[in-house]
Scaffold this motif. Structure first.
Motif, PDB file in Angstrom:
ATOM      1  N   ARG A  84       0.851  -1.189   0.000  1.00 61.18           N
ATOM      2  CA  ARG A  84       0.000   0.000   0.000  1.00 61.18           C
ATOM      3  C   ARG A  84       0.884   1.234   0.000  1.00 61.18           C
ATOM      4  NH1 ARG A  84      -2.627  -3.019   4.171  1.00 61.18           N
ATOM      5  NH2 ARG A  84      -1.641  -1.685   5.745  1.00 61.18           N
ATOM      6  N   PRO A  85       0.442   2.323  -0.578  1.00 60.46           N
ATOM      7  CA  PRO A  85       1.264   3.549  -0.594  1.00 60.46           C
ATOM      8  C   PRO A  85       1.313   4.186   0.786  1.00 60.46           C
ATOM      9  CG  PRO A  85      -0.882   3.991  -1.541  1.00 60.46           C
ATOM     10  CD  PRO A  85      -0.825   2.504  -1.319  1.00 60.46           C
ATOM     11  N   GLU A  86       2.370   4.934   1.053  1.00 63.45           N
ATOM     12  CA  GLU A  86       2.472   5.647   2.324  1.00 63.45           C
ATOM     13  C   GLU A  86       1.324   6.646   2.442  1.00 63.45           C
ATOM     14  OE1 GLU A  86       5.702   8.208   4.987  1.00 63.45           O
ATOM     15  OE2 GLU A  86       6.340   7.145   3.163  1.00 63.45           O
ATOM     16  N   GLY A  87       0.710   6.687   3.603  1.00 64.15           N
ATOM     17  CA  GLY A  87      -0.423   7.575   3.832  1.00 64.15           C
ATOM     18  C   GLY A  87      -1.769   6.929   3.600  1.00 64.15           C
ATOM     19  N   TYR A  88      -1.786   5.671   3.156  1.00 61.29           N
ATOM     20  CA  TYR A  88      -3.049   4.993   2.844  1.00 61.29           C
ATOM     21  C   TYR A  88      -3.941   4.895   4.091  1.00 61.29           C
ATOM     22  CZ  TYR A  88      -6.279   1.205   1.637  1.00 61.29           C
ATOM     23  OH  TYR A  88      -7.401   0.448   1.431  1.00 61.29           O
ATOM     24  N   SER A  89      -3.384   4.419   5.203  1.00 64.33           N
ATOM     25  CA  SER A  89      -4.184   4.250   6.419  1.00 64.33           C
ATOM     26  C   SER A  89      -4.695   5.579   6.938  1.00 64.33           C
ATOM     27  CB  SER A  89      -3.357   3.551   7.503  1.00 64.33           C
ATOM     28  OG  SER A  89      -3.041   2.234   7.115  1.00 64.33           O
ATOM     29  N   GLU A  90      -3.869   6.624   6.832  1.00 60.24           N
ATOM     30  CA  GLU A  90      -4.282   7.952   7.264  1.00 60.24           C
ATOM     31  C   GLU A  90      -5.458   8.449   6.431  1.00 60.24           C
ATOM     32  OE1 GLU A  90      -4.495  11.789   8.891  1.00 60.24           O
ATOM     33  OE2 GLU A  90      -3.516   9.969   9.660  1.00 60.24           O
ATOM     34  N   ALA A  91      -5.380   8.259   5.125  1.00 59.70           N
ATOM     35  CA  ALA A  91      -6.462   8.712   4.244  1.00 59.70           C
ATOM     36  C   ALA A  91      -7.740   7.919   4.484  1.00 59.70           C
ATOM     37  CB  ALA A  91      -6.033   8.576   2.782  1.00 59.70           C
ATOM     38  N   ARG A  92      -7.602   6.651   4.768  1.00 54.48           N
ATOM     39  CA  ARG A  92      -8.770   5.775   4.908  1.00 54.48           C
ATOM     40  C   ARG A  92      -9.466   5.915   6.264  1.00 54.48           C
ATOM     41  NH1 ARG A  92     -10.807   1.265   2.292  1.00 54.48           N
ATOM     42  NH2 ARG A  92     -11.624  -0.432   3.595  1.00 54.48           N
ATOM     43  N   PHE A  93      -8.671   6.199   7.303  1.00 53.44           N
ATOM     44  CA  PHE A  93      -9.255   6.180   8.648  1.00 53.44           C
ATOM     45  C   PHE A  93      -8.980   7.431   9.478  1.00 53.44           C
ATOM     46  CE2 PHE A  93      -8.221   1.715   7.594  1.00 53.44           C
ATOM     47  CZ  PHE A  93      -9.503   1.172   7.622  1.00 53.44           C
ATOM     48  N   GLY A  94      -8.091   8.318   9.055  1.00 51.96           N
ATOM     49  CA  GLY A  94      -7.640   9.383   9.929  1.00 51.96           C
ATOM     50  C   GLY A  94      -8.223  10.745   9.682  1.00 51.96           C
ATOM     51  N   SER A  95      -9.285  10.848   8.928  1.00 50.11           N
ATOM     52  CA  SER A  95      -9.856  12.159   8.601  1.00 50.11           C
ATOM     53  C   SER A  95     -11.240  12.367   9.186  1.00 50.11           C
ATOM     54  CB  SER A  95      -9.904  12.333   7.076  1.00 50.11           C
ATOM     55  OG  SER A  95      -8.626  12.193   6.512  1.00 50.11           O
ATOM     56  N   GLY A  96     -11.566  11.613  10.227  1.00 48.40           N
ATOM     57  CA  GLY A  96     -12.910  11.693  10.788  1.00 48.40           C
ATOM     58  C   GLY A  96     -13.942  11.013   9.920  1.00 48.40           C
ATOM     59  N   LEU A  97     -13.469  10.169   9.012  1.00 50.06           N
ATOM     60  CA  LEU A  97     -14.346   9.438   8.099  1.00 50.06           C
ATOM     61  C   LEU A  97     -13.987   7.958   8.133  1.00 50.06           C
ATOM     62  CD1 LEU A  97     -13.926  11.871   5.082  1.00 50.06           C
ATOM     63  CD2 LEU A  97     -15.952  11.716   6.547  1.00 50.06           C
ATOM     64  N   LEU A  98     -14.998   7.109   7.885  1.00 55.78           N
ATOM     65  CA  LEU A  98     -14.765   5.678   7.802  1.00 55.78           C
ATOM     66  C   LEU A  98     -15.436   5.139   6.557  1.00 55.78           C
ATOM     67  CD1 LEU A  98     -15.416   4.428  11.475  1.00 55.78           C
ATOM     68  CD2 LEU A  98     -13.218   4.521  10.292  1.00 55.78           C
ATOM     69  N   PRO A  99     -14.829   4.170   5.902  1.00 60.83           N
ATOM     70  CA  PRO A  99     -15.487   3.553   4.750  1.00 60.83           C
ATOM     71  C   PRO A  99     -16.826   2.934   5.154  1.00 60.83           C
ATOM     72  CG  PRO A  99     -13.170   2.916   4.861  1.00 60.83           C
ATOM     73  CD  PRO A  99     -13.487   3.604   6.151  1.00 60.83           C
ATOM     74  N   VAL A 100     -17.823   3.107   4.318  1.00 61.10           N
ATOM     75  CA  VAL A 100     -19.131   2.520   4.596  1.00 61.10           C
ATOM     76  C   VAL A 100     -18.992   1.006   4.687  1.00 61.10           C
ATOM     77  CG1 VAL A 100     -21.455   2.162   3.690  1.00 61.10           C
ATOM     78  CG2 VAL A 100     -20.369   4.404   3.470  1.00 61.10           C
ATOM     79  N   GLY A 101     -19.576   0.450   5.732  1.00 53.23           N
ATOM     80  CA  GLY A 101     -19.522  -0.992   5.903  1.00 53.23           C
ATOM     81  C   GLY A 101     -18.238  -1.505   6.526  1.00 53.23           C
TER      82      GLY A 101
END
Length: 348
Positions: free
Chosen positions: A189-206
């Motif tokens: 995975r690219p660097e920053g992937y986890s931050e973008a996916r979970f660290g912005s006060g947002l979560l993927p649906v489901g």
């Protein structure tokens, strides 16, 4: 069967010796030690000075390679627990050094780990196929049983503090470890992937959590420091903690790890906390300013940037920001106490 006449009719020493041969023991001889009136840690409050420790860590860098050592670390051993590789009764901490071009080989273990970066640029940690770059003050998580390795693409030494729940896992006899087939993981995975996916006060649906540990594994100091600054401009400092924020798992709002609780606090210059103690044991690292730590039964000690202080559980202490605004990182075993219903604090 003949019943023994116990009351004042036999030699107790002989009786106890006979019990011992049967793998029995009299509870009344040890009851107060097994169930004390209050916690009695073996660890003692203690400070490690950065200016004293750092030269020895650099000397270790000249003496042994990261590959040979696997992890080039100086363990912070509490004076009350010498030889046990523990900074408190329940926590492990050590200072790890990596030099340019080195790789600390990939492995995984059931112990949860955190990295708190103290010095240098260009170092990185890779966790489960994702790399994150290290900067001073960053909190980086290594969840239990995840592949991880460390490397260095920059110039000069990179040093961080490792914090682990080794004593807790060891007590439960649940320690497992495995070496990776390759020295370093292949990035998936690219660097920053986890931050973008979970660290912005947002979560993927489901999203369904796959771990008890936060899916964000790098909490940058720049963001934490900004939050503390803004709160200090408007909020009144708590009398025991100052302006204090805990790192959270964005999925459920819990502590970032199931066994290790982390926080960062700001004490305005001249601010003194009221006396405090709690059942969890903690490790403090001073990031900015100078602070005076006063632990019960000890003379005050001055903490300067990157100094580390071990505070055993149920030990009373206070902190004064003696020079400049003081910023302090800490980690403790509080999540375990809370989940077991054992956490208790005493605010003077």
């Amino acid at each position: 069967m003949n019943e023994p006449h116990l009351k004042n009719s036999i030699d107790r020493a002989a009786f106890y010796k006979e019990l011992d041969t049967l793998n029995l023991a009299p509870l009344w001889e040890v009851l107060k030690g097994l169930v004390p009136t209050d916690p009695r840690p073996f660890a003692v409050p203690f400070q490690w000075s950065w200016t004293t420790v750092r030269p020895h860590l650099l000397a270790a860098g000249a003496a042994i390679s990261a590959e040979e050592a696997e992890r080039r670390v100086l363990v912070l051993e509490n004076p009350g627990l010498r030889g046990k590789s523990q900074i408190t009764d329940t926590l492990y901490a050590g200072l790890q050094l990596i030099l340019p071009g080195e790789i600390a080989p990939a492995h995984r273990h059931t112990q949860s780990a955190l990295r708190f970066v103290l010095e240098g640029e260009g170092g990185f940690t890779a966790v489960s196929g994702e790399r994150t770059t290290m900067h001073r003050g960053d909190l980086i998580l290594t969840p239990y049983w995840t592949w991880h390795d460390h490397g260095h693409d920059g110039v000069g030494p990179v040093i961080w503090m490792d914090g682990l729940d080794v004593p807790l896992v060891g007590f439960l006899k649940t320690g497992f470890r495995e070496e990776h087939a390759d020295t370093a993981q292949t990035s998936s995975r690219p660097e920053g992937y986890s931050e973008a996916r979970f660290g912005s006060g947002l979560l993927p649906v489901g999203h369904v959590p796959g771990s008890l540990t936060s899916p964000v594994f790098n909490y940058p100091y720049s963001r934490t420091r900004e939050a503390l600054h803004k709160l200090s401009q408007n909020d009144e400092a708590d009398p025991h903690f100052g302006i204090c924020l805990r790192y959270v798992n964005p999925v459920n709002g819990d502590w970032v790890m199931p066994t290790l609780g982390t926080s960062m606090r700001l004490l305005p210059e001249g601010f003194s906390t009221r006396s405090y103690r709690s059942t969890d044991s903690a490790v403090f690292v001073l990031m900015e300013g100078e602070a005076e730590f006063t632990a019960e039964g000890q003379l005050p000690v001055t903490m300067r940037p990157n100094d580390i202080f071990a505070m055993p559980g149920w030990s009373r202490y206070s902190i004064r920001a003696s020079k400049g605004d003081c910023v302090l990182f800490s980690f403790s075993d509080r999540p375990v106490h809370e989940k077991l219903g054992l956490f208790r604090e005493d605010k003077a």
